[in-house]
Design an enzyme around this catalytic site. Sequence first.
Site, PDB file in Angstrom:
ATOM      1  N   ASN A 110      37.924   5.971  10.516  1.00 56.95           N
ATOM      2  CA  ASN A 110      36.737   6.658  10.003  1.00 56.95           C
ATOM      3  C   ASN A 110      35.500   6.166  10.720  1.00 56.95           C
ATOM      4  O   ASN A 110      35.431   5.010  11.166  1.00 56.95           O
ATOM      5  CB  ASN A 110      36.618   6.472   8.482  1.00 56.95           C
ATOM      6  CG  ASN A 110      35.806   5.253   8.104  1.00 56.95           C
ATOM      7  OD1 ASN A 110      34.570   5.261   8.122  1.00 56.95           O
ATOM      8  ND2 ASN A 110      36.504   4.160   7.770  1.00 56.95           N
ATOM      9  N   PHE A 114      28.178   5.340   6.264  1.00 53.17           N
ATOM     10  CA  PHE A 114      27.510   5.178   4.955  1.00 53.17           C
ATOM     11  C   PHE A 114      26.946   6.494   4.417  1.00 53.17           C
ATOM     12  O   PHE A 114      25.799   6.561   3.956  1.00 53.17           O
ATOM     13  CB  PHE A 114      26.386   4.139   5.027  1.00 53.17           C
ATOM     14  CG  PHE A 114      26.844   2.705   5.089  1.00 53.17           C
ATOM     15  CD1 PHE A 114      28.127   2.340   4.750  1.00 53.17           C
ATOM     16  CD2 PHE A 114      25.950   1.709   5.488  1.00 53.17           C
ATOM     17  CE1 PHE A 114      28.536   1.008   4.807  1.00 53.17           C
ATOM     18  CE2 PHE A 114      26.345   0.375   5.539  1.00 53.17           C
ATOM     19  CZ  PHE A 114      27.642   0.025   5.209  1.00 53.17           C
ATOM     20  N   SER A 172      30.676  -3.119   8.263  1.00 50.81           N
ATOM     21  CA  SER A 172      31.075  -1.778   8.686  1.00 50.81           C
ATOM     22  C   SER A 172      30.793  -1.618  10.177  1.00 50.81           C
ATOM     23  O   SER A 172      29.702  -1.949  10.646  1.00 50.81           O
ATOM     24  CB  SER A 172      30.302  -0.713   7.904  1.00 50.81           C
ATOM     25  OG  SER A 172      30.535   0.561   8.475  1.00 50.81           O
ATOM     26  N   ASN A 174      30.439   1.173  11.656  1.00 50.22           N
ATOM     27  CA  ASN A 174      29.958   2.536  11.886  1.00 50.22           C
ATOM     28  C   ASN A 174      28.448   2.709  11.757  1.00 50.22           C
ATOM     29  O   ASN A 174      27.947   3.819  11.844  1.00 50.22           O
ATOM     30  CB  ASN A 174      30.673   3.499  10.930  1.00 50.22           C
ATOM     31  CG  ASN A 174      32.169   3.486  11.162  1.00 50.22           C
ATOM     32  OD1 ASN A 174      32.623   3.486  12.300  1.00 50.22           O
ATOM     33  ND2 ASN A 174      32.940   3.457  10.078  1.00 50.22           N
ATOM     34  N   THR A 175      27.733   1.623  11.513  1.00 47.93           N
ATOM     35  CA  THR A 175      26.276   1.645  11.537  1.00 47.93           C
ATOM     36  C   THR A 175      25.840   0.677  12.633  1.00 47.93           C
ATOM     37  O   THR A 175      26.160  -0.511  12.578  1.00 47.93           O
ATOM     38  CB  THR A 175      25.680   1.213  10.186  1.00 47.93           C
ATOM     39  OG1 THR A 175      26.074   2.157   9.176  1.00 47.93           O
ATOM     40  CG2 THR A 175      24.165   1.160  10.248  1.00 47.93           C
ATOM     41  N   LYS A 210      31.522  -8.991   2.268  1.00 49.37           N
ATOM     42  CA  LYS A 210      32.653  -8.381   2.981  1.00 49.37           C
ATOM     43  C   LYS A 210      32.489  -8.581   4.478  1.00 49.37           C
ATOM     44  O   LYS A 210      31.473  -8.184   5.057  1.00 49.37           O
ATOM     45  CB  LYS A 210      32.757  -6.890   2.652  1.00 49.37           C
ATOM     46  CG  LYS A 210      34.049  -6.238   3.137  1.00 49.37           C
ATOM     47  CD  LYS A 210      34.229  -4.860   2.520  1.00 49.37           C
ATOM     48  CE  LYS A 210      35.606  -4.291   2.821  1.00 49.37           C
ATOM     49  NZ  LYS A 210      35.829  -2.986   2.140  1.00 49.37           N
ATOM     50  N   ASN A 239      37.036  -5.858   6.333  1.00 42.47           N
ATOM     51  CA  ASN A 239      36.701  -4.456   6.543  1.00 42.47           C
ATOM     52  C   ASN A 239      37.622  -3.857   7.612  1.00 42.47           C
ATOM     53  O   ASN A 239      38.601  -4.488   8.011  1.00 42.47           O
ATOM     54  CB  ASN A 239      35.229  -4.343   6.965  1.00 42.47           C
ATOM     55  CG  ASN A 239      34.560  -3.081   6.485  1.00 42.47           C
ATOM     56  OD1 ASN A 239      35.128  -2.001   6.542  1.00 42.47           O
ATOM     57  ND2 ASN A 239      33.325  -3.199   6.002  1.00 42.47           N
ATOM     58  N   THR A 311      43.411   2.937   2.028  1.00 40.23           N
ATOM     59  CA  THR A 311      44.072   3.851   2.952  1.00 40.23           C
ATOM     60  C   THR A 311      45.483   4.202   2.507  1.00 40.23           C
ATOM     61  O   THR A 311      45.939   5.345   2.682  1.00 40.23           O
ATOM     62  CB  THR A 311      44.094   3.252   4.372  1.00 40.23           C
ATOM     63  OG1 THR A 311      42.740   3.018   4.792  1.00 40.23           O
ATOM     64  CG2 THR A 311      44.760   4.190   5.363  1.00 40.23           C
TER      65      THR A 311
END
Length: 352
Positions: A110, A114, A172, A174-175, A210, A239, A311
């Site tokens: 993914n 956020f 994360s 993804n940021t 995390k 994560n 998942t």
Amino acid sequence: MRLREKLALAMLHRIDPERAHTASINALRAGMMPSVAPVTSTRLATRVAGLSLRNPVGLAAGFDKNAQVLGPLVRSGFGFVEVGAATPLPQPGNPRPRLFRLSESRAAINRFGFNNDGAERIARRLAGRPSNGVIGLNLGANKTSTDRARDYVRVLETCGRHIDFATINVSSPNTEKLRDLQGPEALSQLVRDVVAARDALGRRLPLLLKIAPDLTPTEIEQIADSAIAAGIDAIVATNTTLARDDAKGRHAAEAGGLSGAPLFNRSTRVLARLSLAVDGRVPLIGVGGISSAQDAYAKILAGASAVQLYTALIYGGLSLASEIATGLDRLLERDGFANVAQAVGAGRHKWL
């Protein structure tokens, strides 16, 4: 697994993954998932970071980003539920497509970024939460924020009255540059700021951190020392990963965080090293690749006091929560452990 659930999963896997996720949330809102009796026993009941859990099997953040189905999730057999991540302002996240199934590997990638409704709307939903479950919130930062550390504080100030624990998500992938907050100095200041916001709430709300699985042993030790010194109550490991260990399928090269079965070994090694680094000073929560009672048990033996999954639900459905808890109870009994706490770290050496 119930036949009805198998059929539903088969149908969901025929459509786009993100649309399938939305359909799952809508089905839960419509009451289409039967409730199960709470899974607990004298072996499963445990206390982690001040939280009394009926069993140590939790739902990881990301499934219910916007706290829309708290009631059904609490009634699905989990010992605790984490929603979010929430950011101060609503944000759409990254462009679609941003979720990919790797069915051959029982994994997913993914790059959501956020996406969520924002802290104020999420707080209103949390205010109506069921009282019979342990519910936490994953704290995040807006992509366009000029002070990301302040964003975590703002989310906690907005939502803190309605939750049982909060998780600081600095891991994360993804940021952009979010993981920079895992550096010792930045992390120490961030945790101190969030601790101060927690204290201002007037209640002892456990704060979790995390971390990423893509850390060196030295970085793991630094994060452990910095986080504990700043006042963190537990650490969540881990994560999603940027690595592609054992990931197979036509989407395996997609950008984003990999989760699911291929993450299990990497995340469990980090967990074991972290367990050695914290040396009992704070409890750990193991996440990454759990899809069976045996997987959950391995995390506990590696050093986790509780575990989380997400998942695996894509492939096994929500009934996995109760199946894993029930199976874990049998494994603890088989090996002569009177409770979960006795088993924590008993097999750590296998991963070091």
